[in-house]
Design a protein around this motif. Structure first.
Motif, short mmCIF file in Angstrom:
data_model
loop_
_atom_site.label_atom_id
_atom_site.label_comp_id
_atom_site.label_asym_id
_atom_site.label_seq_id
_atom_site.Cartn_x
_atom_site.Cartn_y
_atom_site.Cartn_z
N PRO A 515 -65.14 2.34 -29.59
CA PRO A 515 -65.52 1.34 -28.58
C PRO A 515 -64.37 0.43 -28.19
CG PRO A 515 -66.32 0.70 -30.74
CD PRO A 515 -65.75 2.08 -30.90
N LYS A 516 -64.39 0.01 -26.97
CA LYS A 516 -63.44 -0.99 -26.48
C LYS A 516 -63.87 -2.36 -27.02
CE LYS A 516 -61.87 -0.57 -22.25
NZ LYS A 516 -60.41 -0.40 -22.38
N GLU A 698 -62.28 2.98 -25.67
CA GLU A 698 -60.90 2.52 -25.71
C GLU A 698 -59.98 3.75 -25.64
OE1 GLU A 698 -57.75 0.78 -25.31
OE2 GLU A 698 -59.42 -0.63 -25.62
N SER A 699 -59.38 3.98 -24.47
CA SER A 699 -58.62 5.22 -24.25
C SER A 699 -57.43 5.35 -25.21
CB SER A 699 -58.13 5.30 -22.81
OG SER A 699 -57.33 4.18 -22.49
N ASP A 700 -56.84 4.21 -25.61
CA ASP A 700 -55.69 4.28 -26.51
C ASP A 700 -56.08 4.75 -27.91
OD1 ASP A 700 -54.03 3.42 -24.52
OD2 ASP A 700 -54.00 1.32 -25.13
N LEU A 701 -57.35 4.65 -28.24
CA LEU A 701 -57.82 5.08 -29.56
C LEU A 701 -58.52 6.43 -29.51
CD1 LEU A 701 -59.26 1.68 -30.87
CD2 LEU A 701 -57.01 2.68 -31.33
N ARG A 702 -58.54 7.03 -28.33
CA ARG A 702 -59.21 8.33 -28.19
C ARG A 702 -58.48 9.40 -29.01
NH1 ARG A 702 -59.32 9.14 -22.60
NH2 ARG A 702 -61.27 7.95 -22.61
N ASP A 703 -59.24 10.26 -29.63
CA ASP A 703 -58.68 11.36 -30.42
C ASP A 703 -59.49 12.61 -30.12
OD1 ASP A 703 -57.10 12.70 -32.18
OD2 ASP A 703 -57.60 11.49 -33.93
N SER A 704 -59.04 13.74 -30.63
CA SER A 704 -59.80 14.97 -30.45
C SER A 704 -59.80 15.76 -31.76
CB SER A 704 -59.22 15.83 -29.32
OG SER A 704 -57.92 16.27 -29.65
N GLU A 705 -60.81 16.57 -31.94
CA GLU A 705 -60.94 17.39 -33.13
C GLU A 705 -61.18 18.84 -32.72
OE1 GLU A 705 -60.83 16.64 -36.42
OE2 GLU A 705 -60.48 14.49 -36.17
#
Length: 780
Positions: A515-516, A698-705
């Motif tokens: 979340p932002k 929050e795009s800066d904290l976005r990750d992928s799996e």
């Protein structure tokens, strides 16, 4: 033909270039003469025995039948081949009747060339031989080359002969002729610092491919076999495939009809391949010239077997216009249907990145596979690729889609990793892909990986980049492992084997969001950014610092000065952008927003807000109360300027949504979870029934799996993500299915680090040794 006689023949032909063409052609152009003359002499020698019969047929058609156009079929019957020559000349006669007049020799030679059938004339045209003959004559070397190629010490015929001293000259079979071509091509390319062996595959690799393709169904072969190579080069793959089938010494001994088909983009190698097909008595029309990717040449055909070594690492950008119209694929060979995460079928792009088109050749072959029936075994493919075909491209990319389509349709049977330095033109590791659309029961739903990277024997002498090869025993070992469907190697061998389920190569790629959390506060530094347009912020800020409020009156008087400054300080602006900087309207619009923000600052004050949701509501109240007339976009720009991420702040609410019952149940059923799991997918229940909060991300904290297909997304997420980031959630709309194959991951063997005491012992020994050496030096 023995290896010794082969080398002797190649050396003789190779020497012609140095003996006759030196100082007339640069070394890189020798091949332009030697290769077409080899082809021409071979065809000429084959026609020598039936020359009288062909000329008799010509006279018969002209005199007895009064034909104005010669009947091709009658001439082919007379020659015994699908080609012929109706002139009175042979290469021997041209040499024997040549005078000191080069002009006369050229005229006779051109009459000889014009007497060939149309299929040979096309080959002559691709080699540009007529122009080369005139050039050689002008340099007075044509007769010399002609004499060399008709020398009694060279035998390019399929019959045994003796040289003038009575020594036997072995017959040159069609297969042997292919070896000669390829060795000459390799030597010429190597001499010219080009990629050695650019046009062909090592014979032992082709032998392995043909064994793997034909042996499993040798007892089920149809009465008529079609073989296709979409990048056929000089035809080596096609020649070896047929030879493997019909060789009396092979385990197959096929007696049916074999039809060979191919396409080649390079004129020279196409000419070599086509001439080879004609010499074999094959239909030369089955070999086509041009780009396989640009034109679906054999669109109405399906083939039993396909073997190829397509170009890899080669751009297909120039051919995109034939395959795609903008982003839309217009060639059906490269459009495929796949299911999305929700189980819906969709037509997707099956084209790789434009810098490497090798997977397009694989899809061309997949498009040409015959569907299996009760009386037909389907199709089998062997194709050589480099490593990028295994893993390049993210989930949803063209490369991944191609791999997914092939694997999910159970077409991929096995992949063999080959040793590096096995090919003439590259030292990289390569792979043989084996495809089969009619797998036996024991192989259905599975893929066998064979790592033969360490299975080779060294050559005594390098051939280009090639310094290793497979021995016949090693080929047998790989073939046995494949044919017997080993899942491990029962012997202690350099060959490693593993077997996988199709789904083992697939994965879900999922975006994980957090979340932002924003804090907000009015400050001068934050509001100053509102004075400038986003795309011109650096240059506008520099000019405002120089001219102050003068910018709002216009900077026309400083235009030249600003233009020079922009160039000197490398602002990267074009003339239109510089004119925009000078125009006062560019400055007045953001100033209005800045002034409105100053007013809001007065109403709100300097307080720090950790609840952005409440702060945004407060701003709305002041905008309405004081009639500031801000649009939603303008309000958003002010809020963005005065807010920043703070882990201690409250989550920012994007919206509150009421999910209909049917949509909610559909979602839960598909995911296999209950309502208590909805926060893992970004739905947070409120106190009202059926109502859910959705937070800003929050795009800066976005990750992928990357989650294996064998596991549910939720199970993996709870185990691997939640313990570390409790407030994260899954974006289901982001889910893409990808496929990749990693030999390094599957076959990597960990080497334990050495024990610390062993390392210490070695270091002390080295130290003692160096002290002793130093003492010896000091004695002197």
């Amino acid at each position: 033909m023995t290896h010794t006689s082969h080398n002797k023949l190649v050396s003789f032909i190779w020497s012609i270039a140095d003996d006759c063409l030196r100082d007339v052609y640069v070394r890189g152009k020798y091949r332009d003469i030697i290769l077409p003359f080899v082809v021409l002499r071979r065809i000429d020698s084959l026609l020598e025995e039936t020359k009288v019969a062909v000329l008799a047929e010509v006279r018969f058609q002209k005199e007895e039948l009064n034909s104005t156009e010669l009947d091709t079929k009658g001439l082919q019957d007379a020659s015994g081949y699908v080609f012929y020559n109706t002139s009175t000349w042979t290469m021997e006669k041209l040499k024997g009747t040549a005078t000191n007049s080069q002009q006369k020799l050229v005229a006779n030679f051109e009459e000889y060339l014009n007497g060939f059938s149309a299929n040979v004339k096309e080959i002559i045209e691709k080699f540009n031989l007529s122009a080369q003959i005139r050039h050689m004559a002008s340099k007075d070397v044509l007769l010399d080359v002609l004499e060399k190629f008709t020398s009694p010490y060279i035998n390019l015929t399929p019959l045994e002969k003796n040289d003038p001293e009575g020594r036997p000259l072995p017959a040159l079979s069609n297969l042997g002729m292919g070896y000669v071509f390829e060795e000459l091509i390799r030597k010429f390319n190597e001499e010219n610092n080009e990629e050695a062996g650019e046009h062909f595959t090592p014979r032992e690799v082709i032998q392995l491919m043909t064994t793997l393709v034909f042996e499993p169904i040798k007892d089920q072969l149809p009465n008529i076999i079609t073989i296709y190579d979409p990048a056929c080069g000089s035809g080596g793959m096609l020649t070896e495939s047929e030879n493997y089938l019909i060789d009396e010494e092979s385990s197959i001994g096929y007696t049916g009809d074999v039809y060979l088909y191919g396409k080649e983009i390079n004129d020279e190698t196409y000419a070599i391949c086509k001439s080879d097909m004609m010499i074999k008595g094959k239909d030369p029309e089955n070999i086509r010239v041009g780009s396989t990717l640009s034109t679906n040449e054999f669109s109405n055909m399906k083939f039993d077997f396909m073997l190829s070594n397509p170009p890899y690492g080669k751009s297909w950008a120039s051919e995109q216009k034939y395959i795609k119209d903008g982003k839309d694929v217009i060639d059906n060979r490269f459009k495929i249907k796949l299911k999305d995460y929700w189980g819906n079928w969709e037509t997707v792009d099956a084209t790789p990145r434009s810098s490497d088109g090798q997977l397009l050749f694989l899809m061309e072959m997949v498009d040409k596979m015959k569907a299996p029936t009760a009386n037909r075994v389907g199709s089998r493919i062997a194709s050589v690729h480099n490593g990028s075909s295994l893993f390049t491209g993210d989930a949803g990319s063209g490369e991944s889609n191609i791999r997914r389509y092939i694997i999910e349709n159970d077409l991929l049977d096995a992949i063999v990793q080959l040793p590096n330095n096995l090919f003439y033109n590259t030292g990289i590791i390569t792979y043989i892909w084996l495809l089969n659309n009619n797998k036996p029961k024991e192989r259905a739903g599975k893929v066998q990986l064979l790592d033969a990277n360490n299975l080779y024997r060294k050559l005594r002498k390098n051939l280009g980049n090639k310094n290793s090869e497979f021995s016949p025993e090693q080929i047998t070992q790989i073939a046995q492992a494949y044919l017997e469907n080993w899942d491990t190697n029962p012997t202690d061998s350099a060959l490693q084997i593993k077997q996988f389920q199709n789904a083992d190569f697939g994965y879900y790629k999922v975006n994980i969001e957090r979340p932002k959390r924003l804090k907000a506060q009015f400050t001068k530094e934050a509001l100053d950014t509102l004075r400038y347009e986003k795309g011109l912020q650096v240059s506008m800020q520099a000019l405002y610092e120089s001219y102050g409020d003068l910018v709002y009156a216009g900077l026309d008087a400083h235009a030249e000065e600003i233009s020079k400054r922009a160039e000197k300080e490398e602002w990267g602006l074009n003339k239109k952008q510089i004119s925009k900087l000078i125009d006062k309207s560019t400055w007045l619009k953001p100033k209005a927003l800045y002034d409105a923000a100053l007013q809001l600052w007065q109403y709100v004050g300097d307080e720090i807000f950790l609840d952005f949701n409440a702060f945004s509501g407060l701003i709305d109240e002041h905008v309405k109360q004081h009639k500031l007339g801000l649009s939603a976009t303008e309000k958003k720009a002010i809020l963005s300027a005065i807010s920043s991420y703070d882990a201690e702040a409250e989550k920012v609410i994007k919206k509150i949504e009421k999910l209909p019952g049917d949509k909610l149940h559909q979602l839960l059923n598909h995911l296999g979870c209950g309502e208590e799991d909805l926060p893992y997918f970004g739905y947070y229940a409120t106190s009202k029934s059926g109502e859910y909060i959705i937070y800003e991300t929050e795009s800066d904290l976005r990750d992928s799996e990357q989650i294996p297909l064998s596991e549910t997304i939720l199970t993996y997420f709870k185990r691997e993500v939640v313990p570390h980031v409790e407030e994260a959630w899954i974006i289901l709309d982001s889910v893409k299915i990808g496929y990749e194959i990693s030999f390094n991951k599957y076959f990597y063997q960990h080497t334990p680090l050495r024990a610390l005491q062993d390392i210490t012992k070695d270091l002390l020994a080295l130290e003692e040794q160096s002290d002793g050496l130093l003492a010896d030096i000091l004695k002197f």
